[in-house]
Design an enzyme around this catalytic site. Structure first.
Site, PDB file in Angstrom:
ATOM      1  N   LYS A 111      -2.187  -2.279   3.728  1.00 61.56           N
ATOM      2  CA  LYS A 111      -1.985  -2.033   5.155  1.00 61.56           C
ATOM      3  C   LYS A 111      -1.656  -3.315   5.907  1.00 61.56           C
ATOM      4  O   LYS A 111      -0.895  -3.292   6.868  1.00 61.56           O
ATOM      5  CB  LYS A 111      -3.226  -1.380   5.772  1.00 61.56           C
ATOM      6  CG  LYS A 111      -3.372   0.087   5.397  1.00 61.56           C
ATOM      7  CD  LYS A 111      -4.305   0.785   6.349  1.00 61.56           C
ATOM      8  CE  LYS A 111      -4.429   2.253   6.014  1.00 61.56           C
ATOM      9  NZ  LYS A 111      -5.325   2.959   6.927  1.00 61.56           N
ATOM     10  N   LYS A 197       1.746   6.995  -3.502  1.00 60.99           N
ATOM     11  CA  LYS A 197       0.782   7.985  -3.001  1.00 60.99           C
ATOM     12  C   LYS A 197       1.331   8.718  -1.776  1.00 60.99           C
ATOM     13  O   LYS A 197       1.995   8.107  -0.941  1.00 60.99           O
ATOM     14  CB  LYS A 197      -0.503   7.236  -2.624  1.00 60.99           C
ATOM     15  CG  LYS A 197      -1.701   8.109  -2.344  1.00 60.99           C
ATOM     16  CD  LYS A 197      -2.849   7.281  -1.786  1.00 60.99           C
ATOM     17  CE  LYS A 197      -2.548   6.826  -0.387  1.00 60.99           C
ATOM     18  NZ  LYS A 197      -3.649   6.185   0.320  1.00 60.99           N
ATOM     19  N   LYS A 200       0.041  10.239   5.166  1.00 56.33           N
ATOM     20  CA  LYS A 200       0.421  10.811   6.466  1.00 56.33           C
ATOM     21  C   LYS A 200       1.152   9.800   7.342  1.00 56.33           C
ATOM     22  O   LYS A 200       1.797  10.167   8.310  1.00 56.33           O
ATOM     23  CB  LYS A 200      -0.781  11.419   7.203  1.00 56.33           C
ATOM     24  CG  LYS A 200      -2.018  10.537   7.399  1.00 56.33           C
ATOM     25  CD  LYS A 200      -3.053  11.242   8.273  1.00 56.33           C
ATOM     26  CE  LYS A 200      -4.485  11.272   7.816  1.00 56.33           C
ATOM     27  NZ  LYS A 200      -5.221  10.118   7.414  1.00 56.33           N
TER      28      LYS A 200
HETATM   29  P1  TYM Z   1      -7.854   8.990   4.999  1.00 58.09           P
HETATM   30  O1  TYM Z   1      -7.881   9.497   6.392  1.00 58.09           O
HETATM   31  O2  TYM Z   1      -6.790   8.042   4.606  1.00 58.09           O
HETATM   32  O3  TYM Z   1      -7.821  10.194   3.994  1.00 58.09           O
HETATM   33  C1  TYM Z   1      -8.761  11.231   4.060  1.00 58.09           C
HETATM   34  C2  TYM Z   1      -9.140  11.702   2.674  1.00 58.09           C
HETATM   35  O4  TYM Z   1      -7.988  12.149   1.967  1.00 58.09           O
HETATM   36  C3  TYM Z   1      -7.881  11.470   0.715  1.00 58.09           C
HETATM   37  N1  TYM Z   1      -6.468  11.258   0.424  1.00 58.09           N
HETATM   38  C4  TYM Z   1      -5.854  11.736  -0.669  1.00 58.09           C
HETATM   39  N2  TYM Z   1      -6.292  12.466  -1.703  1.00 58.09           N
HETATM   40  C5  TYM Z   1      -5.393  12.802  -2.669  1.00 58.09           C
HETATM   41  N3  TYM Z   1      -4.099  12.418  -2.614  1.00 58.09           N
HETATM   42  C6  TYM Z   1      -3.607  11.688  -1.594  1.00 58.09           C
HETATM   43  N4  TYM Z   1      -2.322  11.343  -1.554  1.00 58.09           N
HETATM   44  C7  TYM Z   1      -4.505  11.323  -0.550  1.00 58.09           C
HETATM   45  N5  TYM Z   1      -4.349  10.611   0.601  1.00 58.09           N
HETATM   46  C8  TYM Z   1      -5.566  10.579   1.167  1.00 58.09           C
HETATM   47  C9  TYM Z   1      -8.618  10.161   0.918  1.00 58.09           C
HETATM   48  O5  TYM Z   1      -9.041   9.614  -0.303  1.00 58.09           O
HETATM   49  C10 TYM Z   1      -9.766  10.586   1.813  1.00 58.09           C
HETATM   50  O6  TYM Z   1     -10.811  11.125   1.049  1.00 58.09           O
HETATM   51  N6  TYM Z   1     -11.414   5.476   4.695  1.00 58.09           N
HETATM   52  C11 TYM Z   1     -11.175   6.904   4.696  1.00 58.09           C
HETATM   53  C12 TYM Z   1     -11.869   7.634   5.830  1.00 58.09           C
HETATM   54  C13 TYM Z   1     -13.337   7.353   5.918  1.00 58.09           C
HETATM   55  C14 TYM Z   1     -14.344   7.859   5.048  1.00 58.09           C
HETATM   56  C15 TYM Z   1     -15.564   7.363   5.580  1.00 58.09           C
HETATM   57  C16 TYM Z   1     -14.335   8.671   3.917  1.00 58.09           C
HETATM   58  C17 TYM Z   1     -13.951   6.620   6.870  1.00 58.09           C
HETATM   59  N7  TYM Z   1     -15.295   6.622   6.674  1.00 58.09           N
HETATM   60  C18 TYM Z   1     -16.771   7.644   4.957  1.00 58.09           C
HETATM   61  C19 TYM Z   1     -15.551   8.949   3.301  1.00 58.09           C
HETATM   62  C20 TYM Z   1     -16.759   8.449   3.821  1.00 58.09           C
HETATM   63  C21 TYM Z   1      -9.662   7.137   4.829  1.00 58.09           C
HETATM   64  O7  TYM Z   1      -8.924   6.260   5.186  1.00 58.09           O
HETATM   65  O8  TYM Z   1      -9.300   8.394   4.629  1.00 58.09           O
END
Ligand code: TYM
Length: 333
Positions: A111, A197, A200
């Protein structure tokens, strides 16, 4: 009952990657765990966001949580910034984390490279300590996430062990969480570049399917998904990453296993396979979208989020007080 915590950033509409990797797991887990599902808006502002758009996306994500089947009678659904313990605990985590540990995080490296022109915020570096705070405040046992969050969970486990050893003689002041990544679908790939990957925030909208894409757009995006020239439907993520990714998506949206799909399409070309896959995704997402649209501006949604924040605050504040007491902040509570 054991506790789970997970969060999604309202930095755009979730993709089917978010759905398969994370959200779909939430639906079944809420039945057997005390569950916290958070809309992590404070994580979203680590990169620039438009205020009005962020607020709209936050509510939309909350509506999607409900629309996929999360039940406020079983799970606590809330917005991170409405529970101030998260930011407070994150400060304590930051002060007990080395810069080196954070600079090593793959997501920070990716990022910060992507946002280098607009300037990299300090928050992008200290993003994982905020995530650690999210998890520890609820004494979470399990964190269902996609594959890309594995490293952040390792950091959380290291932090908790270190914190417990340093401030409570190895006793369980904080709970060491386990990560839960789905066996299949933990890393859904881009439809345009299956070595990357699905994300969004990808500039190429054809590379992902958003959970709110109209059915016609979903069909079109699947049709134009990159595959290969062999025309044979088989799972081989190394040599046929495109079709393997589509097989994983197909299996995730239906009751078929990948092996059953391979068998079913052994005499068909990619055309028929893609057409059916498009329909399978639409069949799941269309009812979710209808429910999302009913909820988005409803009083019901606000009420659920108000109640979620009250419940989350009460649990999070208890842990925060324990942490403050342990490290000597303020007068003893
Ligand atoms: P974020 O918002 O990027 O993504 C949310 C969740 O979706 C999963 N994910 C995917 N899984 C499979 N294939 C993909 N291409 C894909 N893209 C995203 C992510 O692994 C995630 O589970 N840091 C986290 C948000 C967060 C969080 C937390 C999660 C903040 N605090 C505490 C768990 C516990 C994030 O950026 O998710």
């Amino acid at each position: 009952m054991k506790t789970i915590f997970s969060g999604i950033q309202p930095s755009g509409t979730p993709t089917i990657g978010n759905y398969i990797g994370a959200m779909k797991q939430f639906i079944s887990l809420q039945e057997s765990y005390t569950s916290y599902f958070c809309i992590v808006d404070e994580h979203a502002i680590t990169v620039q966001q438009e205020p009005l758009k962020l607020r709209q996306q936050t509510k939309s994500l909350a509506a999607l949580y409900l629309a996929i089947g999360l039940d406020p009678a079983k799970a606590i659904i809330f917005i991170q910034s409405e529970v101030s313990a998260h930011a407070e605990a994150a400060w304590i985590v930051q002060c007990n984390t080395n810069i080196g540990e954070l600079e090593r995080m793959t997501q920070f490296k990716d990022k910060s490279a992507k946002n280098s022109r607009s300037g990299v915020s300090v928050g992008l570096l200290t993003y994982p300590p905020l995530m650690v705070a999210d998890i520890i405040l609820y004494q979470s046992n399990l964190v269902p996430v996609g594959d890309d969050q594995k490293q952040h969970l390792e950091l959380t486990r290291d932090f908790v062990t270190r914190f417990n050893n340093k401030y409570s003689n190895g006793n369980h002041l904080l709970t060491v969480p386990e990560v839960k990544i789905p066996k299949s679908g933990g890393r859904i790939m881009s439809l345009q570049d299956p070595l990357k990957k699905m994300s969004k925030s990808d500039d190429n909208k054809k590379s992902f399917i958003s959970m709110l894409d109209a059915p016609a757009i979903i069909r079109k995006k699947i049709k134009s998904a990159v595959t290969d020239s062999s025309g044979v439907i088989e799972y081989d993520s190394e040599n046929k990453p495109g079709i393997s990714n589509l097989l994983t998506i197909y299996a995730s949206f239906t009751d078929f296993s990948i092996a059953e799909l391979v068998d079913r399409y052994q005499n068909s070309g990619y055309g028929q396979f893609k057409e059916d896959l498009g329909e399978a995704i639409v069949a799941v997402l269309e009812p979710i979208q209808i429910r999302h649209n009913e909820l988005i501006d409803s009083d019901e949604l606000d009420l659920i989020l108000d109640e979620g924040a009250i419940k989350a605050r009460s649990v999070a504040n208890k842990t925060l007080i324990k942490m403050k007491n342990a490290i000597g902040l303020g007068r003893k509570n």
